[in-house]
Motif scaffolding. Structure first.
Motif, short mmCIF file in Angstrom:
data_model
loop_
_atom_site.label_atom_id
_atom_site.label_comp_id
_atom_site.label_asym_id
_atom_site.label_seq_id
_atom_site.Cartn_x
_atom_site.Cartn_y
_atom_site.Cartn_z
N UNK A 79 4.30 2.15 4.66
CA UNK A 79 3.65 1.86 4.60
C UNK A 79 2.68 1.57 3.58
N UNK A 80 1.43 0.29 3.88
CA UNK A 80 0.88 0.22 3.01
C UNK A 80 -0.25 1.85 2.44
N UNK A 81 -0.75 2.37 3.91
CA UNK A 81 -1.50 3.08 3.19
C UNK A 81 -1.06 3.91 4.36
N UNK A 82 -1.43 5.09 4.02
CA UNK A 82 -0.96 6.46 4.88
C UNK A 82 -1.53 6.41 6.46
N UNK A 83 0.29 6.45 7.45
CA UNK A 83 -0.05 6.34 8.55
C UNK A 83 0.27 5.38 9.21
#
Length: 558
Positions: A452-456
Motif C-alpha cells: 500500500x502507499x503508506x504503512x497500514x
C-alpha cells in the motif's frame, strides 16, 4: 505508428530503469504463460496510446479542489459562466460529498454551502503530508482556500502577519511565485489589507492571462489567479476571458482537473517502458523525435508539452530515454540536458525539483543521479556528493521524506535502482541504504503480494509495481517478486490496463490522477521481473496492430 505488427518479446531488454547487477531467478513460482500474456497485453495497451505526433497522451482527471474553486468563481462572476456547464459541475461536487476522502468531502461541502469551515485537524493532516520546507506556503494556501470556498471575510490579518515566510518568493519557480502571489492577494483582500498588494503582484497575475490556453497547463493556478483578480478593480475582461479558456477543460464527469495533462512525462517514462520490450523501433523513434521537440531553451524538459518550467525529474528521465534510443543524433540534446541538471544542483550535492537555491530533495536527487550514471566516470564527483546526500536523507525505517508521490515506495524503488548501478564511486552507507530499503519492502509486503502507499494502507497496483522493482534482483528469494507480479496480473483488465489508486501529487500533498502513468510503471515493474528470469520463454506475437491514436485527443476529456 499503425504500420507494424506486434513483435515477439525476446528478453533482449534495454530498460534504463534496470540495474546491471543483481540476482537472476531460475525457479520463479509463476506461470510463465500467464505472465508473458499479461506483460504483452500491458505493453500493447501502452504502445497503443502513442499518437501521430509521437506522444503518449492522457488527460488529468477531475479533482474536487479545482472543481470547488471553479464553482465558487462562477458564483462570484455569474455574467461569465456561460461556457461552463454549472449543473454538471455542481453534480460532480455533490457526488463527492460522500467521498471516502475526508478532505474531498469537506471541500465539496464548503463549495456547495453545506459546511462553513475547514477543520483544524484537516489542515494539520494536509501539512503533515507536505515537505517541511513547504508548510508555511501550504498553511497560507489552506487559509486562503477557506476564505474563498466559505465566502467569508474573516480577519486573515493574523495569517498575513504571523507567516511572512509564506509569501517570500526567493528560491521559488514561476508556478509557485504565481500561486503564492494569488494567495497573498486573497488573504489581503479578505482581511481589509488590500494595501499590501503591490503593482508587481498585479502584473505577475495578469501576465498569466496573456496566453491562448491555460498558462503552463496548470488549471489550479489559473483558478487562483482569477479569484485574486476578482478582488481588484478593472479586471473583468481578464476574468471573463480566463473562464472562457477554462471551459474546454471541464471533464465529461462535470469536474475540473488539476492540470491539463502530463504528456511529456508520460512520453519519456513510457518510452523507457516500451524500449524494454524490444522490436518497437519505429514507435520509439517517433517518441524520440517528440521528446527532442519538447526540449526547452534551458536544455531541460517540463511535465507537459504546453509548459515552459522545466524540472529535474523530467530532465533526468528524458536523458535516460534518449540514451536508450542509441541515436548519435541526440548527442547535442543530451549535452544540453546535462548542463540543465548541473545548473540546478545544490551546494550540498542534492537536487531540488525546479530551480537552484530551492531545498534539495531525496527524490529529485535520486532521479538526477540515476541519469548521471549513464556516464559515471564523467560525473563521478557529482555522483559522490549526491550519494552522500541521499544516504543522509534516508529515515531509520528505510524510507525517505515525502516526494511527488503519495506512495513511500516511489523514492524507495528509484533509490535502490540508482544505488545498484555499476561504476558508482564508493560512498560509505550506500550498501546499508539499499539493505534498509529492501528489508522494509520484504517486511511489509501484504499476504496478497502487494504493497500500500503508506504503512497500514491496503495494496494497490502502482505501489505494488514500485515494491516489485525494489525487491526484484536485490535479494535471492524470487517469491516476493513473484507474489507481487501475481497481484498485478490478478488485477489486470481484459485490455491490459490496471485500475489503481492515484498516487501522483501536485501541489504537494494533493493527489491527482493520470491513469496512463500507473500503467507505465506497472509495465516497468513486470519488465524488471522478466529481465531477472531465465528467459526460457517468449511472449507470442499478437495478430493485428496495437490501437494507435491518430488524432490529437479532445482536451475536454479522454
Amino acid at each position: 505508428m499503425s504500420g507494424h505488427t506486434w513483435p515477439m518479446i525476446t528478453g533482449r531488454y534495454r530498460m534504463r530503469c534496470e540495474p546491471a547487477t543483481g540476482t537472476r531467478y531460475h525457479d520463479i513460482p509463476l506461470d510463465p504463460g500467464a505472465f508473458s500474456t499479461g506483460l504483452a497485453a500491458l505493453a500493447r495497451s501502452v504502445a497503443g496510446r502513442v499518437d501521430n505526433e509521437g506522444a503518449l497522451r492522457d488527460h488529468c482527471r477531475s479533482r474536487v479542489l479545482e472543481s470547488a474553486l471553479a464553482l465558487r468563481l462562477l458564483e462570484r462572476v455569474p455574467a461569465a459562466t456561460e461556457p461552463v456547464n454549472l449543473h454538471a459541475l455542481r453534480a460532480f461536487l455533490t457526488d463527492h460529498t460522500t467521498s471516502p476522502d475526508g478532505l474531498d468531502r469537506v471541500l465539496a461541502d464548503l463549495a456547495l454551502g453545506t459546511h462553513a469551515a475547514l477543520p483544524d485537524e484537516a489542515i494539520e493532516a494536509v501539512l503533515d503530508h507536505a515537505p517541511e520546507f513547504t508548510r508555511g506556503r501550504k498553511r497560507a494556501l489552506l487559509h486562503g482556500l477557506v476564505r474563498l470556498l466559505a465566502a467569508t471575510t474573516d480577519d486573515s490579518r493574523a495569517e498575513l502577519e504571523s507567516s511572512p515566510g509564506a509569501f517570500d518568493l526567493r528560491g521559488l519557480h514561476p508556478w509557485a511565485k504565481t500561486q503564492v502571489t494569488a494567495v497573498k492577494v486573497v488573504l489581503a483582500a479578505t482581511s481589509g489589507r488590500i494595501d499590501l498588494v503591490t503593482e508587481t503582484d498585479v502584473n505577475r497575475l495578469k501576465r498569466t492571462q496573456r496566453h491562448r490556453g491555460i498558462w503552463e497547463g496548470n488549471v489550479l493556478i489559473h483558478l487562483w489567479v482569477l479569484h485574486a483578480l476578482a478582488y481588484l478593480p478593472g479586471t473583468e475582461p481578464e476574468i471573463a476571458d480566463g473562464i472562457t479558456r477554462l471551459a474546454p477543460h471541464q471533464r465529461p464527469d462535470g469536474g475540473i482537473p488539476f492540470i491539463t495533462d502530463t504528456d511529456t512525462w508520460t512520453t519519456v517514462t513510457g518510452g523507457i517502458a516500451l524500449a524494454t520490450v524490444g522490436g518497437l523501433e519505429s514507435t520509439c523513434a517517433a517518441l524520440r523525435e517528440h521528446v527532442l521537440r519538447q526540449q526547452k531553451p534551458d536544455g531541460g524538459w517540463s511535465v507537459t508539452d504546453t509548459a515552459e518550467v522545466t524540472d529535474v525529474d523530467d530532465i533526468s528521465v528524458a536523458l535516460q530515454f534518449l540514451h536508450l534510443t542509441g541515436d548519435p543524433a541526440v548527442r547535442g540534446a543530451v549535452e544540453s540536458g546535462w548542463r540543465a541538471l548541473a545548473d540546478v544542483a545544490g551546494e550540498e550535492g542534492g537536487y531540488p525539483t525546479y530551480v537552484k537555491g530551492a531545498p534539495s530533495e531525496a527524490s529529485m536527487t535520486v532521479a538526477a543521479l540515476d541519469a548521471l550514471t549513464l556516464q559515471p566516470l564523467r560525473h563521478r564527483e557529482a555522483l559522490r556528493r549526491g550519494l552522500n546526500f541521499v544516504v543522509e536523507q534516508q529515515r531509520p525505517d528505510g524510507s525517505f521524506p515525502p516526494d511527488w508521490s503519495s506512495s513511500r515506495w516511489h523514492t524507495i524503488f528509484r533509490a535502490v535502482l540508482m544505488a545498484t548501478r555499476p561504476g558508482l564511486p564508493p560512498v560509505p552507507g550506500t550498501d546499508q541504504m539499499v539493505r534498509k530499503a529492501v528489508d522494509l519492502a520484504l517486511s511489509t509486503q501484504h499476504p496478497d503480494g502487494g504493497w500500500g502507499q503508506q504503512d497500514g494502507d491496503r495494496s494497490d497496483p502502482v505501489s505494488t509495481a514500485y515494491g516489485l522493482i525494489t525487491v526484484c534482483g536485490t535479494q535471492p528469494d524470487p517469491q516476493p517478486a513473484a507474489a507481487a507480479a501475481s497481484y498485478l496480473l490478478a488485477h489486470q483488465r481484459p485490455d491490459g490496463t490496471l485500475p489503481t489508486k492515484p498516487d501522483v501529487i501536485g501541489p504537494r500533498p494533493f493527489v491527482f490522477y493520470v491513469p496512463l502513468v500507473a500503467d507505465i510503471f506497472c509495465l516497468l515493474s513486470l519488465a524488471h521481473l522478466h529481465q531477472r528470469t531465465n528467459h526460457h520463454h517468449t511472449v507470442p506475437a499478437q495478430a493485428g496492430h496495437p490501437q494507435t491514436r491518430t488524432d490529437r485527443m479532445d482536451r475536454r476529456g479522454p
